[in-house]
Design a protein around this motif. Structure first.
Motif, PDB file in Angstrom:
ATOM      1  N   SER A  13       0.800  -1.227   0.000  1.00  0.00           N
ATOM      2  CA  SER A  13       0.000   0.000   0.000  1.00  0.00           C
ATOM      3  C   SER A  13       0.824   1.264   0.000  1.00  0.00           C
ATOM      4  CB  SER A  13      -0.900   0.018   1.242  1.00  0.00           C
ATOM      5  OG  SER A  13      -0.092   0.075   2.419  1.00  0.00           O
ATOM      6  N   LYS A 450      -1.986  -7.035  -3.912  1.00  0.00           N
ATOM      7  CA  LYS A 450      -2.571  -7.889  -4.955  1.00  0.00           C
ATOM      8  C   LYS A 450      -3.451  -7.075  -5.892  1.00  0.00           C
ATOM      9  CE  LYS A 450      -2.560 -12.173  -2.273  1.00  0.00           C
ATOM     10  NZ  LYS A 450      -3.407 -13.231  -1.648  1.00  0.00           N
ATOM     11  N   LEU A 451      -4.270  -6.187  -5.285  1.00  0.00           N
ATOM     12  CA  LEU A 451      -5.151  -5.356  -6.108  1.00  0.00           C
ATOM     13  C   LEU A 451      -4.341  -4.455  -7.020  1.00  0.00           C
ATOM     14  CD1 LEU A 451      -7.862  -4.383  -3.470  1.00  0.00           C
ATOM     15  CD2 LEU A 451      -8.120  -5.989  -5.369  1.00  0.00           C
ATOM     16  N   ASN A 452      -3.271  -3.897  -6.507  1.00  0.00           N
ATOM     17  CA  ASN A 452      -2.411  -3.049  -7.326  1.00  0.00           C
ATOM     18  C   ASN A 452      -1.793  -3.847  -8.473  1.00  0.00           C
ATOM     19  OD1 ASN A 452      -2.899  -0.705  -5.910  1.00  0.00           O
ATOM     20  ND2 ASN A 452      -1.114  -0.954  -4.552  1.00  0.00           N
ATOM     21  N   GLN A 454      -3.093  -6.555  -9.824  1.00  0.00           N
ATOM     22  CA  GLN A 454      -4.162  -6.821 -10.808  1.00  0.00           C
ATOM     23  C   GLN A 454      -4.431  -5.577 -11.647  1.00  0.00           C
ATOM     24  OE1 GLN A 454      -7.546  -8.208  -8.614  1.00  0.00           O
ATOM     25  NE2 GLN A 454      -6.563 -10.183  -8.062  1.00  0.00           N
ATOM     26  N   ARG A 455      -4.463  -4.418 -10.977  1.00  0.00           N
ATOM     27  CA  ARG A 455      -4.666  -3.171 -11.698  1.00  0.00           C
ATOM     28  C   ARG A 455      -3.595  -2.967 -12.742  1.00  0.00           C
ATOM     29  NH1 ARG A 455      -2.862   1.804  -8.485  1.00  0.00           N
ATOM     30  NH2 ARG A 455      -0.923   0.818  -9.229  1.00  0.00           N
ATOM     31  N   ASP A 456      -2.354  -3.174 -12.328  1.00  0.00           N
ATOM     32  CA  ASP A 456      -1.249  -2.973 -13.262  1.00  0.00           C
ATOM     33  C   ASP A 456      -1.342  -3.944 -14.437  1.00  0.00           C
ATOM     34  OD1 ASP A 456      -0.331  -0.998 -11.597  1.00  0.00           O
ATOM     35  OD2 ASP A 456       1.196  -2.258 -10.608  1.00  0.00           O
ATOM     36  N   SER A 457      -1.800  -5.181 -14.140  1.00  0.00           N
ATOM     37  CA  SER A 457      -1.924  -6.185 -15.204  1.00  0.00           C
ATOM     38  C   SER A 457      -3.001  -5.782 -16.204  1.00  0.00           C
ATOM     39  CB  SER A 457      -2.257  -7.546 -14.591  1.00  0.00           C
ATOM     40  OG  SER A 457      -2.470  -8.518 -15.600  1.00  0.00           O
ATOM     41  N   ILE A 458      -4.146  -5.319 -15.661  1.00  0.00           N
ATOM     42  CA  ILE A 458      -5.253  -4.906 -16.541  1.00  0.00           C
ATOM     43  C   ILE A 458      -4.851  -3.697 -17.373  1.00  0.00           C
ATOM     44  CG2 ILE A 458      -7.585  -3.936 -16.546  1.00  0.00           C
ATOM     45  CD1 ILE A 458      -8.146  -5.682 -14.072  1.00  0.00           C
ATOM     46  N   VAL A 459      -4.180  -2.750 -16.732  1.00  0.00           N
ATOM     47  CA  VAL A 459      -3.728  -1.559 -17.461  1.00  0.00           C
ATOM     48  C   VAL A 459      -2.796  -1.949 -18.595  1.00  0.00           C
ATOM     49  CG1 VAL A 459      -2.337   0.541 -17.259  1.00  0.00           C
ATOM     50  CG2 VAL A 459      -4.061   0.025 -15.533  1.00  0.00           C
ATOM     51  N   SER A 460      -1.918  -2.925 -18.299  1.00  0.00           N
ATOM     52  CA  SER A 460      -0.972  -3.367 -19.330  1.00  0.00           C
ATOM     53  C   SER A 460      -1.702  -3.997 -20.509  1.00  0.00           C
ATOM     54  CB  SER A 460       0.010  -4.383 -18.741  1.00  0.00           C
ATOM     55  OG  SER A 460       0.794  -3.782 -17.747  1.00  0.00           O
TER      56      SER A 460
END
Length: 472
Positions: A13, A450-452, A454-460
């Motif tokens: 965080s 983990k959420l960050n 996932q966010r980074d993965s989706i953004v990518s």
């Protein structure tokens, strides 16, 4: 179990999770911790103050007992000096009369010293039975001798069974054998020792022992002291003579060829020293009381923090009880000396301490002739020292009773234990809260991480899709 260690910043965080946990825990801990710290500080200070009071009272009581010693009176109005203490010592009481006396010691009072018949050695066998030891015309002292006894064990039996009556036994070898020798602490004519009951130990205290081995007194029978006071020949069964001269006690030390001069006069300096000792002892106690109960002032005159026992009713009661005795008149008697102020002893109102006016005291002794009454004021029945000692009893306790100070100490120690238990409970609660919050924030940090991710993965993914559409 130790708490998990939080990083300074959460890895997932980026938050200062350690600081957040500490702030939450401190918000819960500090109010109670501050309360416990204040109570513990107050409790510790009170225990220390009560301990100081008890020590000061005990020291004061010891000082009073020393001044009130019946065997060494501290407030004698007269003193006796002797020209030769190697022959005669003298002590004056308050009933003495000033003057000069001449004392010659012709003979000291002696005790009986007798010996049994001669035996081969200290292991010689002695018959069993009851050995009766008689001194003068007094009653016999029975000493039980058991079967199988020896001269040595008889000696031990006499010392054990008759020692309290002043009879002592030993064995002396005269070069030809061993004799049982008996002596006494009682002196004076007609105090000779005789022994009967067991034939081989029989002694006639009025017959001299013989070189051939017979029993009897060793060198001489017991004698009275003989001394001459101002030309008058007197006798005494003891070498401590109390009635020969009114108000004087003589201790005859050695035979003298020439007279010893005894001079009796006012004991001004001795009395002054004793009175000063009383004043010093009282002031030492009051200073301790003031220290634990009265706020001191800074150089500007502003009162400092109140001490542990400020306003304490027990301390006020103690000080009041002691002060009351200072102004109470002497009990009984028809003398002129009634209160301490007549001797130049007064109370300083601001501090409660005593001040001693040496000049007024000297005037009271030398001019008003009050020296003979000082002893009664301090040491008489119901005198100052007795009353002071009784005034302390409720606070110090004694004779199976618990004093106020001991009772207070017990309550304070109980409170101390309670505070210790509360501190342990708080520490345990803080640890549990720290562990719980640490775990929650660790879990939160992991979830945010983990959420960050996932966010980074989706953004990518979206960025890749946008780039593909742009290139197509």
């Amino acid at each position: 179990m130790a708490s998990p260690i939080l990083p300074g910043k959460g890895l997932g965080s980026g938050l200062d999770t350690a600081g957040i946990v500490k702030a939450l825990v401190d918000a819960e801990r500090l109010p109670k911790q501050n309360q416990l710290d204040r109570q513990t500080k107050s409790n510790t200070a009170s225990i220390s103050a009560i301990g100081s009071l008890k020590s000061a009272l005990a020291a004061y009581k010891t000082a009073l007992e020393k001044l009130n010693d019946k065997n060494a009176p501290a407030f004698l109005g007269y003193s006796a000096t002797t020209s030769d203490e190697k022959t005669v010592k003298a002590t004056a009481t308050n009933s003495a009369v000033g003057g000069i006396y001449s004392v010659t010691v012709n003979r000291l009072a002696t005790a009986s010293k007798v010996a049994s018949q001669r035996f081969g050695d200290s292991s010689a066998p002695i018959s069993a039975g009851t050995l009766n030891i008689t001194q003068g015309t007094g009653s016999s002292i029975p000493v039980e001798i058991k079967p199988g006894a020896t001269l040595q064990s008889v000696r031990d039996s006499i010392n054990n069974q008759a020692g309290a009556s002043g009879i002592m036994a030993n064995i002396i070898n005269d070069g030809s054998g061993s004799r049982l020798v008996l002596t006494s602490t009682t002196t004076g004519e007609k105090s000779d020792i005789s022994v009967s009951g067991i034939p081989e130990l029989a002694i006639d205290g009025t017959t001299q022992m013989t070189a051939g081995g017979g029993a009897g007194y060793i060198s001489a029978m017991a004698e009275d002291a003989e001394f001459v006071v101002d030309g008058m020949t007197l006798t005494s069964k003891s070498n401590k003579v109390e009635n020969a001269v009114s108000g004087l006690t003589f201790e005859l030390v050695a035979k003298s060829a020439t007279p010893t001069t005894i001079t009796v006069g006012s004991n001004t300096e001795g009395l002054k020293k004793s009175v000063q000792g009383f004043v010093d002892a009282y002031n030492a106690l009051v200073k301790t009381i003031n220290t634990v109960s009265m706020a001191s002032k800074d150089p500007s005159g502003k009162p400092g923090d109140p001490p542990a026992l400020s306003g304490d009713p027990a301390v006020r009661s103690m000080l009041s009880a002691l002060r009351n005795e200072l102004v109470s008149p002497a009990a009984g008697g028809s003398g002129q000396l009634k209160v301490l102020s007549q001797l130049g002893i007064n109370t300083v109102q601001e501090t409660g301490l005593l001040e001693f006016d040496s000049s007024k005291f000297t005037n009271a002794i030398d001019k008003q002739k009050l020296g003979g009454e000082v002893q009664n004021l301090f040491n008489g029945d119901g005198g100052m020292l007795d009353r002071m000692t009784k005034a302390m009893e409720p606070f110090l306790g004694g004779s199976g009773t618990t004093g106020v100070l001991d009772a207070r100490t017990k309550v304070l120690e109980s409170a101390k234990n309670s505070l210790s238990i509360q501190q342990s409970a708080l520490d345990s609660r803080v640890k549990s809260m720290t562990d719980s919050l640490t775990k929650k924030y660790n879990n939160m940090d992991t979830l945010v991480g983990k959420l960050n991710a996932q966010r980074d993965s989706i953004v990518s993914i979206f960025e890749a899709m946008a780039a593909q559409q742009k290139n197509s």
